[in-house]
Design a protein around this motif. Structure first.
Motif, PDB file in Angstrom:
ATOM      1  N   LEU A   1       9.023  15.836  -6.560  1.00 63.13           N
ATOM      2  CA  LEU A   1       9.071  16.474  -7.836  1.00 63.13           C
ATOM      3  C   LEU A   1       8.136  15.246  -8.831  1.00 63.13           C
ATOM      4  N   LYS A   2       7.456  15.594  -9.618  1.00 64.17           N
ATOM      5  CA  LYS A   2       6.468  14.689 -10.483  1.00 64.17           C
ATOM      6  C   LYS A   2       7.458  14.081 -11.399  1.00 64.17           C
ATOM      7  N   ASP A   3       7.161  12.680 -11.208  1.00 61.56           N
ATOM      8  CA  ASP A   3       8.255  11.666 -12.152  1.00 61.56           C
ATOM      9  C   ASP A   3       7.313  10.709 -12.342  1.00 61.56           C
ATOM     10  N   ASP A   4       7.037  10.783 -13.782  1.00 59.11           N
ATOM     11  CA  ASP A   4       6.129   9.484 -14.213  1.00 59.11           C
ATOM     12  C   ASP A   4       6.916   8.174 -14.419  1.00 59.11           C
ATOM     13  N   LYS A   5       8.140   7.915 -14.583  1.00 57.11           N
ATOM     14  CA  LYS A   5       8.863   6.796 -14.498  1.00 57.11           C
ATOM     15  C   LYS A   5       9.083   6.377 -12.964  1.00 57.11           C
ATOM     16  N   GLU A   6       9.205   7.182 -12.068  1.00 53.98           N
ATOM     17  CA  GLU A   6       9.467   6.742 -10.723  1.00 53.98           C
ATOM     18  C   GLU A   6       7.607   6.463 -10.275  1.00 53.98           C
ATOM     19  N   ALA A   7       6.778   6.798 -10.881  1.00 53.33           N
ATOM     20  CA  ALA A   7       5.420   6.438 -10.167  1.00 53.33           C
ATOM     21  C   ALA A   7       5.046   4.998 -10.884  1.00 53.33           C
ATOM     22  N   VAL A   8       5.775   4.791 -12.282  1.00 58.16           N
ATOM     23  CA  VAL A   8       5.641   3.451 -12.726  1.00 58.16           C
ATOM     24  C   VAL A   8       6.506   2.422 -11.868  1.00 58.16           C
ATOM     25  N   LYS A   9       7.489   2.919 -11.678  1.00 57.09           N
ATOM     26  CA  LYS A   9       8.160   1.856 -10.654  1.00 57.09           C
ATOM     27  C   LYS A   9       7.578   1.286  -9.543  1.00 57.09           C
ATOM     28  N   TRP A  10       6.998   2.354  -8.633  1.00 59.54           N
ATOM     29  CA  TRP A  10       6.532   1.881  -7.514  1.00 59.54           C
ATOM     30  C   TRP A  10       5.083   1.266  -7.589  1.00 59.54           C
ATOM     31  N   TYR A  11       4.215   1.673  -8.613  1.00 57.22           N
ATOM     32  CA  TYR A  11       2.996   1.100  -9.073  1.00 57.22           C
ATOM     33  C   TYR A  11       3.486  -0.645  -9.315  1.00 57.22           C
ATOM     34  N   ARG A  12       4.617  -0.836 -10.213  1.00 58.90           N
ATOM     35  CA  ARG A  12       4.918  -2.033 -10.365  1.00 58.90           C
ATOM     36  C   ARG A  12       5.150  -2.842  -9.161  1.00 58.90           C
TER      37      ARG A  12
ATOM     38  N   VAL B   1       0.828  -1.101   0.036  1.00 56.74           N
ATOM     39  CA  VAL B   1       0.088   0.094  -0.013  1.00 56.74           C
ATOM     40  C   VAL B   1       0.935   1.374   0.102  1.00 56.74           C
ATOM     41  N   ALA B   2       2.110   1.232   0.974  1.00 56.93           N
ATOM     42  CA  ALA B   2       2.819   2.393   0.822  1.00 56.93           C
ATOM     43  C   ALA B   2       3.564   2.650  -0.608  1.00 56.93           C
ATOM     44  N   GLN B   3       3.817   1.352  -1.292  1.00 58.47           N
ATOM     45  CA  GLN B   3       4.609   1.644  -2.455  1.00 58.47           C
ATOM     46  C   GLN B   3       3.529   2.240  -3.592  1.00 58.47           C
ATOM     47  N   TRP B   4       2.005   1.682  -3.513  1.00 55.78           N
ATOM     48  CA  TRP B   4       1.156   2.380  -4.115  1.00 55.78           C
ATOM     49  C   TRP B   4       1.081   3.827  -4.151  1.00 55.78           C
ATOM     50  N   ARG B   5       0.959   4.133  -2.660  1.00 54.56           N
ATOM     51  CA  ARG B   5       0.896   5.612  -2.392  1.00 54.56           C
ATOM     52  C   ARG B   5       2.153   6.314  -2.822  1.00 54.56           C
ATOM     53  N   VAL B   6       3.213   5.978  -2.624  1.00 55.24           N
ATOM     54  CA  VAL B   6       4.498   6.633  -3.299  1.00 55.24           C
ATOM     55  C   VAL B   6       4.483   6.889  -4.796  1.00 55.24           C
ATOM     56  N   GLY B   7       3.845   5.800  -5.616  1.00 55.58           N
ATOM     57  CA  GLY B   7       3.569   5.873  -6.881  1.00 55.58           C
ATOM     58  C   GLY B   7       2.527   6.891  -7.154  1.00 55.58           C
ATOM     59  N   LEU B   8       1.640   7.185  -6.299  1.00 56.78           N
ATOM     60  CA  LEU B   8       0.392   8.235  -6.644  1.00 56.78           C
ATOM     61  C   LEU B   8       1.283   9.658  -6.495  1.00 56.78           C
ATOM     62  N   LYS B   9       2.223   9.693  -5.396  1.00 58.26           N
ATOM     63  CA  LYS B   9       2.833  10.929  -5.247  1.00 58.26           C
ATOM     64  C   LYS B   9       3.799  11.444  -6.470  1.00 58.26           C
ATOM     65  N   TYR B  10       4.414  10.397  -6.829  1.00 59.00           N
ATOM     66  CA  TYR B  10       5.142  10.828  -8.070  1.00 59.00           C
ATOM     67  C   TYR B  10       4.284  11.137  -9.249  1.00 59.00           C
ATOM     68  N   ALA B  11       3.294  10.532  -9.358  1.00 60.84           N
ATOM     69  CA  ALA B  11       2.534  10.822 -10.480  1.00 60.84           C
ATOM     70  C   ALA B  11       1.597  12.107 -10.529  1.00 60.84           C
ATOM     71  N   LYS B  12       1.366  12.493  -9.230  1.00 63.70           N
ATOM     72  CA  LYS B  12       0.649  13.804  -9.187  1.00 63.70           C
ATOM     73  C   LYS B  12       1.662  14.935  -8.705  1.00 63.70           C
TER      74      LYS B  12
ATOM     75  N   ALA C   1      -1.505   2.008 -20.877  1.00 67.52           N
ATOM     76  CA  ALA C   1      -2.399   2.580 -21.986  1.00 67.52           C
ATOM     77  C   ALA C   1      -2.625   3.898 -22.719  1.00 67.52           C
ATOM     78  N   ASN C   2      -1.965   4.824 -21.618  1.00 68.67           N
ATOM     79  CA  ASN C   2      -1.774   6.093 -22.126  1.00 68.67           C
ATOM     80  C   ASN C   2      -0.166   6.640 -22.272  1.00 68.67           C
ATOM     81  N   GLY C   3       0.695   5.480 -22.368  1.00 67.83           N
ATOM     82  CA  GLY C   3       1.944   5.638 -22.478  1.00 67.83           C
ATOM     83  C   GLY C   3       2.660   6.633 -21.473  1.00 67.83           C
ATOM     84  N   ILE C   4       2.420   6.617 -20.156  1.00 71.43           N
ATOM     85  CA  ILE C   4       2.838   7.843 -19.388  1.00 71.43           C
ATOM     86  C   ILE C   4       3.823   6.940 -18.339  1.00 71.43           C
ATOM     87  N   GLY C   5       4.998   7.315 -18.616  1.00 70.56           N
ATOM     88  CA  GLY C   5       6.397   6.696 -17.829  1.00 70.56           C
ATOM     89  C   GLY C   5       6.828   5.525 -18.457  1.00 70.56           C
TER      90      GLY C   5
END
Length: 277
Positions: free
Chosen positions: A74-85, A58-69, A104-108
């Protein structure tokens, strides 16, 4: 062609060097500005990242959200993908869905509909309603999978039964058109009504059409007018359907339709307030 004299060349050269110097100065000045934007992480964010690094899904997902937003970092889509994964690999449906959206959207990541479907399916199998809807849409339009109306109906139905208004609308459309199911106007109306009751304009206009033409319900201009009116509140283009119907109606029917539209609007607002609680 640069210059016709030594003096002209020198002037051109000096101007060029000054321009280069200004560019280098601007670049140098920009470096501290970037560093200033990289503010120290708050204790709360640090604690969350430490928890994520410790393997908490859950913490990993929430960190992913922080990077995505870009919230607290600092916003970082690649980091968001890393933590989501990381969270998705542990089976967290929220993260699996978010990872699917990124693909689906090619983000990160490079856009990849097949990967998107893969992650949507994992989340959908766990009952995640938005993933079920997206999976239905993937089968509906052949994105990442072969187009398959029956599979689209299957996943739209799962999401619709959980109350997703757009899935209800699309399931109604499938019944309306006989896609993946036998054409059934009564079933179409049933699902249009569920979506319309949630305030979905596209479903309201479909319901208005059904009542105007007697498809799946008894023809009823008053109810048709009421649903067209509700749809027109959010989409002025829908006023045309309402106004064309009004030409066929008596003044008494118009008055009834207007009153009914107000009653339906109040019901929808009350229902949405209850859901928000």
């Amino acid at each position: 062609f640069f210059a016709t004299s030594t003096t002209g060349f020198r002037g051109w050269y000096n101007s060029g060097m000054k321009y280069l110097a200004l560019c280098l100065l601007a670049l140098a000045l920009s470096i501290p500005a970037v560093a200033q934007d990289d503010k120290p992480l708050s204790d709360k964010t640090k604690a969350l990242i430490e928890k994520a690094e410790g393997g908490d899904a859950v913490a990993q997902w929430r960190v992913g959200l922080k990077y995505a937003k870009g919230e607290g970092v600092l916003k970082d889509d690649k980091e968001a993908v890393k933590w989501y994964r990381k969270a998705a690999d542990q089976g967290l449906a929220d993260a699996q869905y978010n990872l699917g959206v990124m693909y689906a959207n090619g983000i990160g990541v490079r856009m990849d509909d097949k990967e998107a479907v893969k992650w949507y399916r994992k989340a959908a199998d766990q009952g995640y309603v938005m993933a079920q809807y997206n999976l239905g849409e993937s089968y509906d339009y052949g994105e990442g999978v072969l187009e398959d109306d029956k599979e689209a109906v299957k996943w739209y139905r799962k999401a619709a039964e959980q109350g997703d208004a757009v899935a209800q609308l699309n399931l109604g459309r499938m019944y309306d058109n006989g896609q993946g199911v036998l054409k059934d106007f009564k079933q179409a109306v049933k699902w249009y009504r569920k979506a319309a009751d949630q305030g979905l304009s596209n479903a309201q206009v479909k319901l208005g059409y059904a009542y105007e033409n007697g498809e799946g319900v008894l023809k009823d201009y008053v109810k048709a007018y009421a649903w067209y009116s509700l749809s027109a509140f959010k989409n002025e283009k829908r006023q045309e359907s309402r106004d064309q119907l009004a030409e066929k109606m008596t003044p008494e029917q118009l008055a009834e339709g207007q009153e009914l539209s107000q009653e339906l609007l109040k019901q929808i607002e009350e229902n949405n307030k209850k859901k928000a609680k």
